[in-house]
Design a protein around this motif. Structure first.
Motif, PDB file in Angstrom:
ATOM      1  N   PRO A  13       0.815  -1.228   0.000  1.00 48.34           N
ATOM      2  CA  PRO A  13       0.000   0.000   0.000  1.00 48.34           C
ATOM      3  C   PRO A  13       0.847   1.276   0.000  1.00 48.34           C
ATOM      4  N   LEU A  14       1.945   1.256   0.738  1.00 47.40           N
ATOM      5  CA  LEU A  14       2.844   2.411   0.740  1.00 47.40           C
ATOM      6  C   LEU A  14       3.437   2.627  -0.646  1.00 47.40           C
ATOM      7  N   ALA A  15       3.859   1.546  -1.287  1.00 48.13           N
ATOM      8  CA  ALA A  15       4.446   1.657  -2.623  1.00 48.13           C
ATOM      9  C   ALA A  15       3.422   2.164  -3.632  1.00 48.13           C
ATOM     10  N   LEU A  16       2.210   1.637  -3.570  1.00 46.18           N
ATOM     11  CA  LEU A  16       1.175   2.084  -4.503  1.00 46.18           C
ATOM     12  C   LEU A  16       0.771   3.529  -4.254  1.00 46.18           C
ATOM     13  N   PHE A  17       0.747   3.933  -2.987  1.00 47.08           N
ATOM     14  CA  PHE A  17       0.434   5.328  -2.671  1.00 47.08           C
ATOM     15  C   PHE A  17       1.490   6.268  -3.234  1.00 47.08           C
ATOM     16  N   LEU A  18       2.766   5.951  -3.006  1.00 44.51           N
ATOM     17  CA  LEU A  18       3.841   6.812  -3.519  1.00 44.51           C
ATOM     18  C   LEU A  18       3.868   6.828  -5.045  1.00 44.51           C
ATOM     19  N   PHE A  19       3.678   5.664  -5.653  1.00 44.36           N
ATOM     20  CA  PHE A  19       3.670   5.590  -7.111  1.00 44.36           C
ATOM     21  C   PHE A  19       2.498   6.388  -7.682  1.00 44.36           C
ATOM     22  N   GLY A  20       1.324   6.228  -7.101  1.00 43.27           N
ATOM     23  CA  GLY A  20       0.147   6.969  -7.563  1.00 43.27           C
ATOM     24  C   GLY A  20       0.305   8.468  -7.391  1.00 43.27           C
ATOM     25  N   LEU A  21       0.865   8.862  -6.252  1.00 44.43           N
ATOM     26  CA  LEU A  21       1.108  10.277  -6.000  1.00 44.43           C
ATOM     27  C   LEU A  21       2.092  10.847  -7.021  1.00 44.43           C
ATOM     28  N   GLY A  22       3.125  10.077  -7.345  1.00 42.83           N
ATOM     29  CA  GLY A  22       4.090  10.511  -8.346  1.00 42.83           C
ATOM     30  C   GLY A  22       3.483  10.645  -9.726  1.00 42.83           C
ATOM     31  N   VAL A  23       2.600   9.705 -10.089  1.00 47.93           N
ATOM     32  CA  VAL A  23       1.956   9.769 -11.402  1.00 47.93           C
ATOM     33  C   VAL A  23       1.025  10.979 -11.478  1.00 47.93           C
ATOM     34  N   VAL A  24       0.267  11.208 -10.426  1.00 50.68           N
ATOM     35  CA  VAL A  24      -0.618  12.380 -10.415  1.00 50.68           C
ATOM     36  C   VAL A  24       0.193  13.667 -10.501  1.00 50.68           C
ATOM     37  N   LYS A  25       1.289  13.742  -9.745  1.00 50.99           N
ATOM     38  CA  LYS A  25       2.136  14.935  -9.787  1.00 50.99           C
ATOM     39  C   LYS A  25       2.766  15.104 -11.162  1.00 50.99           C
ATOM     40  N   ALA A  26       3.148  14.006 -11.799  1.00 46.42           N
ATOM     41  CA  ALA A  26       3.725  14.089 -13.143  1.00 46.42           C
ATOM     42  C   ALA A  26       2.700  14.610 -14.144  1.00 46.42           C
ATOM     43  N   ILE A  27       1.458  14.161 -14.022  1.00 48.01           N
ATOM     44  CA  ILE A  27       0.412  14.642 -14.926  1.00 48.01           C
ATOM     45  C   ILE A  27       0.167  16.137 -14.713  1.00 48.01           C
ATOM     46  N   ASN A  40      10.769  15.924  -8.397  1.00 49.67           N
ATOM     47  CA  ASN A  40       9.985  15.373  -7.294  1.00 49.67           C
ATOM     48  C   ASN A  40       9.041  14.279  -7.768  1.00 49.67           C
ATOM     49  N   ALA A  41       8.422  14.470  -8.913  1.00 48.08           N
ATOM     50  CA  ALA A  41       7.514  13.457  -9.444  1.00 48.08           C
ATOM     51  C   ALA A  41       8.271  12.180  -9.794  1.00 48.08           C
ATOM     52  N   MET A  42       9.403  12.330 -10.425  1.00 49.83           N
ATOM     53  CA  MET A  42      10.201  11.160 -10.776  1.00 49.83           C
ATOM     54  C   MET A  42      10.712  10.445  -9.530  1.00 49.83           C
ATOM     55  N   LEU A  43      11.075  11.202  -8.516  1.00 46.33           N
ATOM     56  CA  LEU A  43      11.545  10.609  -7.266  1.00 46.33           C
ATOM     57  C   LEU A  43      10.435   9.812  -6.591  1.00 46.33           C
ATOM     58  N   LEU A  44       9.219  10.330  -6.589  1.00 47.65           N
ATOM     59  CA  LEU A  44       8.088   9.603  -6.011  1.00 47.65           C
ATOM     60  C   LEU A  44       7.804   8.316  -6.776  1.00 47.65           C
ATOM     61  N   ILE A  45       7.856   8.377  -8.086  1.00 49.64           N
ATOM     62  CA  ILE A  45       7.596   7.186  -8.906  1.00 49.64           C
ATOM     63  C   ILE A  45       8.658   6.122  -8.663  1.00 49.64           C
ATOM     64  N   VAL A  46       9.913   6.513  -8.691  1.00 48.87           N
ATOM     65  CA  VAL A  46      11.002   5.556  -8.503  1.00 48.87           C
ATOM     66  C   VAL A  46      10.992   4.984  -7.086  1.00 48.87           C
ATOM     67  N   THR A  47      10.694   5.810  -6.095  1.00 54.99           N
ATOM     68  CA  THR A  47      10.620   5.321  -4.718  1.00 54.99           C
ATOM     69  C   THR A  47       9.501   4.295  -4.577  1.00 54.99           C
ATOM     70  N   GLY A  48       8.357   4.551  -5.189  1.00 59.01           N
ATOM     71  CA  GLY A  48       7.269   3.587  -5.158  1.00 59.01           C
ATOM     72  C   GLY A  48       7.655   2.268  -5.804  1.00 59.01           C
ATOM     73  N   LEU A  49       8.357   2.328  -6.923  1.00 60.76           N
ATOM     74  CA  LEU A  49       8.797   1.109  -7.594  1.00 60.76           C
ATOM     75  C   LEU A  49       9.819   0.337  -6.763  1.00 60.76           C
ATOM     76  N   ILE A  50      10.730   1.038  -6.121  1.00 59.99           N
ATOM     77  CA  ILE A  50      11.741   0.371  -5.296  1.00 59.99           C
ATOM     78  C   ILE A  50      11.105  -0.296  -4.086  1.00 59.99           C
TER      79      ILE A  50
END
Length: 67
Positions: A13-27, A40-50
């Protein structure tokens, strides 16, 4: 201790939250900064994936020890 018992329920859930937040911020960044994505958006996406990768790896280790 949580990673030892059920890592998917805790980390995914933490990973999906960070990934989703990063995707929304990127959009939002694409519309705000004329098709550019901020660091910041790329960092959120990569952190979620890791974190998702660590959750899957920890789940694999827990399941292999159960045998």
């Amino acid at each position: 201790m949580t990673v030892y018992f059920n890592p998917i329920k805790v980390l995914m859930p933490l990973a999906l939250f960070l990934f989703g937040l990063g995707v929304v911020k990127a959009i939002v960044d694409i519309f705000q900064y004329y098709f550019r994505v901020t660091t910041n958006a790329m960092l959120l996406i990569v952190t979620g994936l890791i974190i998702a990768a660590v959750a899957l790896l920890a789940d694999l280790i827990v399941r292999s020890r159960a045998d």
